[in-house]
Design a protein around this motif. Sequence first.
Motif, PDB file in Angstrom:
ATOM      1  N   UNK A  90       4.606  -3.963  -3.255  1.00 21.06           N
ATOM      2  CA  UNK A  90       4.064  -3.632  -1.941  1.00 21.06           C
ATOM      3  C   UNK A  90       5.137  -3.572  -0.868  1.00 21.06           C
ATOM      4  N   UNK A  91       6.336  -3.869  -1.238  1.00 17.53           N
ATOM      5  CA  UNK A  91       7.415  -3.823  -0.244  1.00 17.53           C
ATOM      6  C   UNK A  91       7.629  -2.392   0.218  1.00 17.53           C
ATOM      7  N   UNK A  92       7.780  -2.214   1.501  1.00 18.26           N
ATOM      8  CA  UNK A  92       8.105  -0.924   2.055  1.00 18.26           C
ATOM      9  C   UNK A  92       6.931   0.039   2.152  1.00 18.26           C
ATOM     10  N   UNK A  93       5.705  -0.439   1.971  1.00 16.46           N
ATOM     11  CA  UNK A  93       4.563   0.467   2.104  1.00 16.46           C
ATOM     12  C   UNK A  93       4.181   0.573   3.569  1.00 16.46           C
ATOM     13  N   UNK A  94       3.548   1.684   3.922  1.00 15.02           N
ATOM     14  CA  UNK A  94       3.131   1.856   5.313  1.00 15.02           C
ATOM     15  C   UNK A  94       1.962   0.921   5.635  1.00 15.02           C
ATOM     16  N   UNK A  95       1.616   0.816   6.898  1.00 20.04           N
ATOM     17  CA  UNK A  95       0.604  -0.150   7.322  1.00 20.04           C
ATOM     18  C   UNK A  95      -0.782   0.174   6.736  1.00 20.04           C
ATOM     19  N   UNK A  96      -1.113   1.455   6.571  1.00 20.86           N
ATOM     20  CA  UNK A  96      -2.411   1.800   5.981  1.00 20.86           C
ATOM     21  C   UNK A  96      -2.460   1.378   4.521  1.00 20.86           C
ATOM     22  N   UNK A  97      -1.391   1.611   3.795  1.00 19.18           N
ATOM     23  CA  UNK A  97      -1.343   1.213   2.386  1.00 19.18           C
ATOM     24  C   UNK A  97      -1.388  -0.310   2.268  1.00 19.18           C
ATOM     25  N   UNK A  98      -0.685  -0.992   3.149  1.00 16.89           N
ATOM     26  CA  UNK A  98      -0.712  -2.460   3.129  1.00 16.89           C
ATOM     27  C   UNK A  98      -2.134  -2.973   3.374  1.00 16.89           C
ATOM     28  N   UNK A  99      -2.818  -2.391   4.354  1.00 16.49           N
ATOM     29  CA  UNK A  99      -4.189  -2.797   4.645  1.00 16.49           C
ATOM     30  C   UNK A  99      -5.100  -2.490   3.463  1.00 16.49           C
ATOM     31  N   UNK A 100      -4.887  -1.346   2.824  1.00 19.08           N
ATOM     32  CA  UNK A 100      -5.683  -0.986   1.650  1.00 19.08           C
ATOM     33  C   UNK A 100      -5.491  -2.028   0.546  1.00 19.08           C
ATOM     34  N   UNK A 101      -4.251  -2.447   0.292  1.00 23.63           N
ATOM     35  CA  UNK A 101      -3.971  -3.489  -0.702  1.00 23.63           C
ATOM     36  C   UNK A 101      -4.668  -4.804  -0.311  1.00 23.63           C
TER      37      UNK A 101
END
Length: 169
Positions: free
Chosen positions: A11-22
């Motif tokens: 999950x390192x370096x993912x955008x904020x939407x992807x982080x929220x999705x995770x």
Amino acid sequence: MLTEPISLPLRDGVDSEAELRFLLGDLAQLSGRVTRLAHRLAGGSEGPATWRTLAVLQTSGPMRLGELAAQSQVAQPTMTKIVAGLVEREWVKRIADADDARAWQIGISAKGIIQLAEWRDGFATALLPLFDDLDADERDTIRRAVDLVRPRITQAYTLPEKTTRKTND
């Protein structure tokens, strides 16, 4: 039986939407596991669908059997059996539908509200040993998370069905 943890994508370096999705995926999956664990630890003779049905009725108010089945995520024949048992215990009541004299709505009774409250207390009590070592800051973190999630879920249940799900249409 699975003994090793499943490797999740980095999950390192993912955008904020992807982080929220995770995070939301983790929250939903973990919430389901906590619910199943609490149900197993608390025991009791009622299945999860019974408690889910009472919770839906307490939150959303009286509704027709088909709508209740959809909200409780069971087939209509299954809901018919659940409601029959709940009527027998006097945990729900049948209410004449004002819009259709041939139809009935199902509503939670005072006994049902009491039973649901007692079950929730037993549910929480069963989980208590897993969390009784939390310090004040950790408890506050859980309180804040609940305060953050609750209004969003409550709002989602008041929206029309189409607006609560993304589709590919």
